[in-house]
Scaffold this active site. Structure first.
Site, PDB file in Angstrom:
ATOM      1  N   GLY A  13      67.380  31.143  -7.202  1.00  0.00           N
ATOM      2  CA  GLY A  13      67.806  29.986  -6.412  1.00  0.00           C
ATOM      3  C   GLY A  13      68.623  30.474  -5.243  1.00  0.00           C
ATOM      4  O   GLY A  13      69.751  30.021  -5.021  1.00  0.00           O
ATOM      5  N   GLY A  14      68.030  31.400  -4.474  1.00  0.00           N
ATOM      6  CA  GLY A  14      68.765  32.017  -3.357  1.00  0.00           C
ATOM      7  C   GLY A  14      68.170  31.695  -2.008  1.00  0.00           C
ATOM      8  O   GLY A  14      68.401  32.425  -1.044  1.00  0.00           O
ATOM      9  N   THR A  15      67.398  30.603  -1.914  1.00  0.00           N
ATOM     10  CA  THR A  15      66.696  30.316  -0.663  1.00  0.00           C
ATOM     11  C   THR A  15      67.461  29.368   0.252  1.00  0.00           C
ATOM     12  O   THR A  15      67.169  29.286   1.438  1.00  0.00           O
ATOM     13  CB  THR A  15      65.305  29.716  -0.939  1.00  0.00           C
ATOM     14  OG1 THR A  15      65.437  28.648  -1.880  1.00  0.00           O
ATOM     15  CG2 THR A  15      64.360  30.771  -1.492  1.00  0.00           C
ATOM     16  N   GLY A  17      71.448  26.773   0.537  1.00  0.00           N
ATOM     17  CA  GLY A  17      72.680  26.344  -0.105  1.00  0.00           C
ATOM     18  C   GLY A  17      73.556  27.509  -0.562  1.00  0.00           C
ATOM     19  O   GLY A  17      73.623  28.554   0.079  1.00  0.00           O
ATOM     20  N   GLY A  19      73.303  29.569  -3.083  1.00  0.00           N
ATOM     21  CA  GLY A  19      72.609  30.817  -3.446  1.00  0.00           C
ATOM     22  C   GLY A  19      72.341  31.666  -2.225  1.00  0.00           C
ATOM     23  O   GLY A  19      72.523  32.891  -2.233  1.00  0.00           O
ATOM     24  N   SER A 128      79.029  23.123 -12.905  1.00  0.00           N
ATOM     25  CA  SER A 128      79.424  22.008 -12.034  1.00  0.00           C
ATOM     26  C   SER A 128      80.775  21.473 -12.469  1.00  0.00           C
ATOM     27  O   SER A 128      81.156  21.580 -13.643  1.00  0.00           O
ATOM     28  CB  SER A 128      78.393  20.880 -12.127  1.00  0.00           C
ATOM     29  OG  SER A 128      78.880  19.712 -11.495  1.00  0.00           O
ATOM     30  N   TYR A 141      72.439  15.296 -15.991  1.00  0.00           N
ATOM     31  CA  TYR A 141      72.861  16.497 -15.251  1.00  0.00           C
ATOM     32  C   TYR A 141      74.083  17.127 -15.931  1.00  0.00           C
ATOM     33  O   TYR A 141      74.134  18.349 -16.133  1.00  0.00           O
ATOM     34  CB  TYR A 141      73.185  16.103 -13.805  1.00  0.00           C
ATOM     35  CG  TYR A 141      73.697  17.244 -12.959  1.00  0.00           C
ATOM     36  CD1 TYR A 141      72.823  18.192 -12.443  1.00  0.00           C
ATOM     37  CD2 TYR A 141      75.052  17.369 -12.665  1.00  0.00           C
ATOM     38  CE1 TYR A 141      73.281  19.237 -11.657  1.00  0.00           C
ATOM     39  CE2 TYR A 141      75.518  18.398 -11.883  1.00  0.00           C
ATOM     40  CZ  TYR A 141      74.629  19.342 -11.374  1.00  0.00           C
ATOM     41  OH  TYR A 141      75.100  20.378 -10.605  1.00  0.00           O
TER      42      TYR A 141
HETATM   43  N1  NAP Z   1      76.048  21.001  -3.773  1.00  0.00           N
HETATM   44  C1  NAP Z   1      76.919  20.543  -4.633  1.00  0.00           C
HETATM   45  O1  NAP Z   1      77.786  19.751  -4.275  1.00  0.00           O
HETATM   46  C2  NAP Z   1      76.902  21.037  -6.070  1.00  0.00           C
HETATM   47  C3  NAP Z   1      77.985  20.678  -6.892  1.00  0.00           C
HETATM   48  C4  NAP Z   1      78.049  21.166  -8.193  1.00  0.00           C
HETATM   49  C5  NAP Z   1      77.063  22.007  -8.679  1.00  0.00           C
HETATM   50  N2  NAP Z   1      76.011  22.322  -7.874  1.00  0.00           N
HETATM   51  C6  NAP Z   1      75.022  23.261  -8.439  1.00  0.00           C
HETATM   52  O2  NAP Z   1      75.069  24.432  -7.641  1.00  0.00           O
HETATM   53  C7  NAP Z   1      73.788  25.034  -7.568  1.00  0.00           C
HETATM   54  C8  NAP Z   1      73.363  25.192  -6.135  1.00  0.00           C
HETATM   55  O3  NAP Z   1      73.453  23.938  -5.494  1.00  0.00           O
HETATM   56  P1  NAP Z   1      73.019  23.733  -3.960  1.00  0.00           P
HETATM   57  O4  NAP Z   1      73.643  22.480  -3.501  1.00  0.00           O
HETATM   58  O5  NAP Z   1      73.240  24.996  -3.211  1.00  0.00           O
HETATM   59  O6  NAP Z   1      71.492  23.440  -4.209  1.00  0.00           O
HETATM   60  P2  NAP Z   1      70.214  23.669  -3.310  1.00  0.00           P
HETATM   61  O7  NAP Z   1      70.604  23.878  -1.866  1.00  0.00           O
HETATM   62  O8  NAP Z   1      69.290  22.564  -3.663  1.00  0.00           O
HETATM   63  O9  NAP Z   1      69.661  25.062  -3.867  1.00  0.00           O
HETATM   64  C9  NAP Z   1      69.111  25.164  -5.146  1.00  0.00           C
HETATM   65  C10 NAP Z   1      68.355  26.483  -5.243  1.00  0.00           C
HETATM   66  O10 NAP Z   1      67.662  26.485  -6.488  1.00  0.00           O
HETATM   67  C11 NAP Z   1      66.265  26.685  -6.240  1.00  0.00           C
HETATM   68  N3  NAP Z   1      65.495  25.971  -7.234  1.00  0.00           N
HETATM   69  C12 NAP Z   1      65.485  24.651  -7.531  1.00  0.00           C
HETATM   70  N4  NAP Z   1      64.648  24.403  -8.536  1.00  0.00           N
HETATM   71  C13 NAP Z   1      64.101  25.597  -8.910  1.00  0.00           C
HETATM   72  C14 NAP Z   1      63.167  26.004  -9.887  1.00  0.00           C
HETATM   73  N5  NAP Z   1      62.564  25.130 -10.718  1.00  0.00           N
HETATM   74  N6  NAP Z   1      62.856  27.334  -9.977  1.00  0.00           N
HETATM   75  C15 NAP Z   1      63.427  28.231  -9.151  1.00  0.00           C
HETATM   76  N7  NAP Z   1      64.314  27.908  -8.203  1.00  0.00           N
HETATM   77  C16 NAP Z   1      64.646  26.596  -8.082  1.00  0.00           C
HETATM   78  C17 NAP Z   1      66.054  26.186  -4.818  1.00  0.00           C
HETATM   79  O11 NAP Z   1      64.938  26.816  -4.215  1.00  0.00           O
HETATM   80  P3  NAP Z   1      63.650  26.015  -3.713  1.00  0.00           P
HETATM   81  O12 NAP Z   1      64.094  24.776  -3.021  1.00  0.00           O
HETATM   82  O13 NAP Z   1      62.992  27.024  -2.835  1.00  0.00           O
HETATM   83  O14 NAP Z   1      62.902  25.725  -4.946  1.00  0.00           O
HETATM   84  C18 NAP Z   1      67.332  26.658  -4.140  1.00  0.00           C
HETATM   85  O15 NAP Z   1      67.251  28.018  -3.772  1.00  0.00           O
HETATM   86  C19 NAP Z   1      72.869  24.149  -8.406  1.00  0.00           C
HETATM   87  O16 NAP Z   1      72.798  24.682  -9.714  1.00  0.00           O
HETATM   88  C20 NAP Z   1      73.586  22.808  -8.414  1.00  0.00           C
HETATM   89  O17 NAP Z   1      73.254  22.051  -9.568  1.00  0.00           O
HETATM   90  C21 NAP Z   1      75.895  21.856  -6.595  1.00  0.00           C
END
Ligand code: NAP
Length: 241
Positions: A13-15, A17, A19, A128, A141
């Site tokens: 998940g490094g593409t 946000g 990651g 989270s 979630y």
């Molecule tokens: N943003 C927030 O406010 C927040 C708060 C608390 C926790 N989090 C957690 O923090 C983490 C990162 O959040 P973010 O906001 O940076 O999310 P994001 O921008 O949506 O990034 C999520 C990453 O996970 C990958 N991904 C999603 N589904 C996948 C799958 N089935 N297989 C492989 N890769 C997958 C996505 O890649 P592709 O799109 O290329 O598939 C992307 O690289 C997540 O676990 C999220 O639940 C986020």
């Protein structure tokens, strides 16, 4: 700037946000990084497509990691998807999708890749702030992220003989392209951000880079720390105002 010269890392998940912020910090510091995603890999030609819910793609990823790295130092399990709905509106499909990616996907990804982590290396999961508070509309979630925290603690115990530390970082409201809500519209994301800024004691959202620094602290610097969850949430889970 920390130096990670000679280090090798896999970021699931490094593409985009948080990651991606981890990937960028690692590369700036001289590490070799293999980043994965599911759909956004076309925007990141050096990323590997590997959906954590697909055993064939995870097997292929395992082979790629073995070929490119052999052993590696840090596994960051950052994948996660979220959707919000009141408890009464949760369907089995919604439940299965979130548990599939966030909990089952994370669990078996580690089982597939952990044999290649160098003894003395580390694993960092992303959980989270929902682990610290009951957040209405986030029952499923929250359940997935509680499961991940539990996995991390048990793996911390099981990997002690290999000196592999296992920790989690627990973000609050963080400004990322999806805010973690893959299917949300731009308006919904803006509303989530506004709510976050209001309820967070520090009265702002966090940046992806602030989370990345915490991940790398746990991954490389916190050499006497294992089994913990480090909040990066502006006080949301812990401080009243
Ligand atoms: N943003 C927030 O406010 C927040 C708060 C608390 C926790 N989090 C957690 O923090 C983490 C990162 O959040 P973010 O906001 O940076 O999310 P994001 O921008 O949506 O990034 C999520 C990453 O996970 C990958 N991904 C999603 N589904 C996948 C799958 N089935 N297989 C492989 N890769 C997958 C996505 O890649 P592709 O799109 O290329 O598939 C992307 O690289 C997540 O676990 C999220 O639940 C986020």
């Amino acid at each position: 700037m920390n130096t990670y010269t000679g280090k090798k890392a896999v970021v699931l998940g490094g593409t985009h946000g948080m990651g991606l912020a981890v990937v960028e910090r690692l590369r700036e510091g001289g590490a070799e990084v293999l980043a994965t995603g599911r759909s956004a890999t076309d925007q990141h030609p050096d990323a590997v497509r590997a959906d954590v819910t697909r055993p064939d793609e995870m097997d292929a990823l395992g082979a790629t990691v073995a070929e490119r790295f052999g052993e590696f130092d840090l596994l960051h399990v950052n994948v996660g998807v979220a959707s919000i709905q009141p408890f009464e509106e949760v369907t089995p499909e919604i439940y299965d999708r979130m548990f599939d990616v966030n909990a089952r996907g994370a669990f078996f990804a580690v089982q597939r890749l952990a044999p290649m982590i160098r003894d003395g290396g580390s694993i960092v999961f992303t959980t989270s702030v929902t682990n610290g508070r009951g957040s209405a509309t986030m029952s499923v979630y929250s359940g997935t992220k509680a499961a991940v925290r539990a996995f991390a603690k048990v793996l911390a115990a099981e990997f002690l003989p290999r000196r592999i530390r296992v920790n989690t970082v627990a973000p609050g409201f963080i400004d990322t392209p999806t805010m973690g809500f893959t299917d949300a519209t731009a308006e919904e994301r803006a509303a989530i951000m506004k709510l976050g800024d209001e309820v967070t004691p520090m009265r702002r959202h966090g940046t992806a880079d602030e989370v990345a620094r915490a991940v790398l602290f746990l991954g490389f610097d916190a050499t006497f720390t294992t089994g913990i969850e480090l909040p990066v949430d502006g006080g949301l889970g812990h401080v009243g105002d």
